[in-house]
Design a protein around this motif. Structure first.
Motif, mmCIF file in Angstrom:
data_model
loop_
_atom_site.group_PDB
_atom_site.id
_atom_site.type_symbol
_atom_site.label_atom_id
_atom_site.label_comp_id
_atom_site.label_asym_id
_atom_site.label_seq_id
_atom_site.Cartn_x
_atom_site.Cartn_y
_atom_site.Cartn_z
ATOM 1 N N GLU A 1 6.284 -1.100 0.238
ATOM 2 C CA GLU A 1 5.042 -1.109 -0.550
ATOM 3 C C GLU A 1 5.053 0.007 -1.594
ATOM 4 O O GLU A 1 4.687 -0.215 -2.754
ATOM 5 C CB GLU A 1 3.849 -0.941 0.384
ATOM 6 C CG GLU A 1 2.524 -0.900 -0.346
ATOM 7 C CD GLU A 1 1.363 -0.551 0.563
ATOM 8 O OE1 GLU A 1 0.250 -0.424 0.030
ATOM 9 O OE2 GLU A 1 1.556 -0.384 1.783
ATOM 10 N N HIS B 1 8.006 -1.197 6.112
ATOM 11 C CA HIS B 1 7.054 -1.976 5.315
ATOM 12 C C HIS B 1 6.323 -1.057 4.331
ATOM 13 O O HIS B 1 6.137 -1.404 3.162
ATOM 14 C CB HIS B 1 6.071 -2.700 6.238
ATOM 15 C CG HIS B 1 5.026 -3.476 5.521
ATOM 16 N ND1 HIS B 1 5.280 -4.694 4.938
ATOM 17 C CD2 HIS B 1 3.727 -3.202 5.269
ATOM 18 C CE1 HIS B 1 4.173 -5.137 4.363
ATOM 19 N NE2 HIS B 1 3.226 -4.253 4.557
ATOM 20 N N GLU C 1 4.826 -0.012 -5.740
ATOM 21 C CA GLU C 1 3.866 0.747 -6.545
ATOM 22 C C GLU C 1 4.584 1.615 -7.579
ATOM 23 O O GLU C 1 4.109 1.759 -8.708
ATOM 24 C CB GLU C 1 2.982 1.587 -5.629
ATOM 25 C CG GLU C 1 2.030 0.737 -4.800
ATOM 26 C CD GLU C 1 1.236 1.530 -3.791
ATOM 27 O OE1 GLU C 1 1.299 2.783 -3.812
ATOM 28 O OE2 GLU C 1 0.535 0.909 -2.976
ATOM 29 N N SER D 1 -5.661 -6.444 1.386
ATOM 30 C CA SER D 1 -4.279 -6.887 1.503
ATOM 31 C C SER D 1 -4.120 -7.901 2.622
ATOM 32 O O SER D 1 -3.054 -8.459 2.808
ATOM 33 C CB SER D 1 -3.361 -5.698 1.785
ATOM 34 O OG SER D 1 -3.389 -4.793 0.719
#
Length: 161
Positions: free
Chosen positions: A40, A36, A44, A130
């Motif tokens: 992420e 995960h 980015e 988040s």
């Protein structure tokens, strides 16, 4: 030479190793959602590259994100992802032996009511900002149908679906 740019692999490798060590201090090896986190970081990096292309970012910002993606790849290879029951790979390419928790919930007994049914810890460990879907009760834990059909030991403080 690639596109008339010389890549200084030794310097890049050093930056990646420093980032791996920094990340391990922040998030020690254990029940981290490594895959995960890699996903992420790729997001980015994508954002930094698109901003660079639009003239709103810098090469330094994009390089920082690139190093973070590479560091997460190293961690995934060296540590695996216990939340997904993904073991690290041994030097000879074989899986490191060890107990395998439930593949659906990673041994937690609870999954999210999202379409992907991730282990609940993926959602419970999101940083503030988040975690909006969790705080609003949109994403909630549900008992893992594979290993917890009796809904035993609900996650602390969670609103159950």
């Amino acid at each position: 030479m690639i596109n008339a740019v010389t890549i200084h692999w030794d310097r890049l490798a050093l930056e990646v190793e420093e980032e791996v060590q920094r990340a391990r201090k922040l998030f020690p090896e254990g029940d981290n959602p490594t895959l995960h986190a890699l996903h992420e970081e790729v997001g980015e990096l994508t954002k930094a590259i698109l901003q660079l292309r639009e003239g709103r970012g810098s090469y330094d910002e994009a390089r920082v994100e690139l190093v973070q993606v590479m560091a997460m790849c190293v961690r995934l290879a060296e540590e695996g992802d216990r939340t997904l029951a993904l073991a690290p790979l041994a030097a000879d390419g074989r899986e490191v032996p060890g107990p395998k928790p439930c593949r659906e919930c990673a041994g937690e007994g609870w999954v999210a009511n999202s379409t992907d049914r991730e282990p609940w810890s993926h959602w419970a460990k999101l940083p503030p900002g988040s975690d909006f879907a969790v705080r609003m009760g949109i994403v909630q834990p549900v008992a893992c149908p594979t290993c917890n059909p009796n809904r035993l030991n609900p996650p602390a403080g969670a609103r159950l679906a």
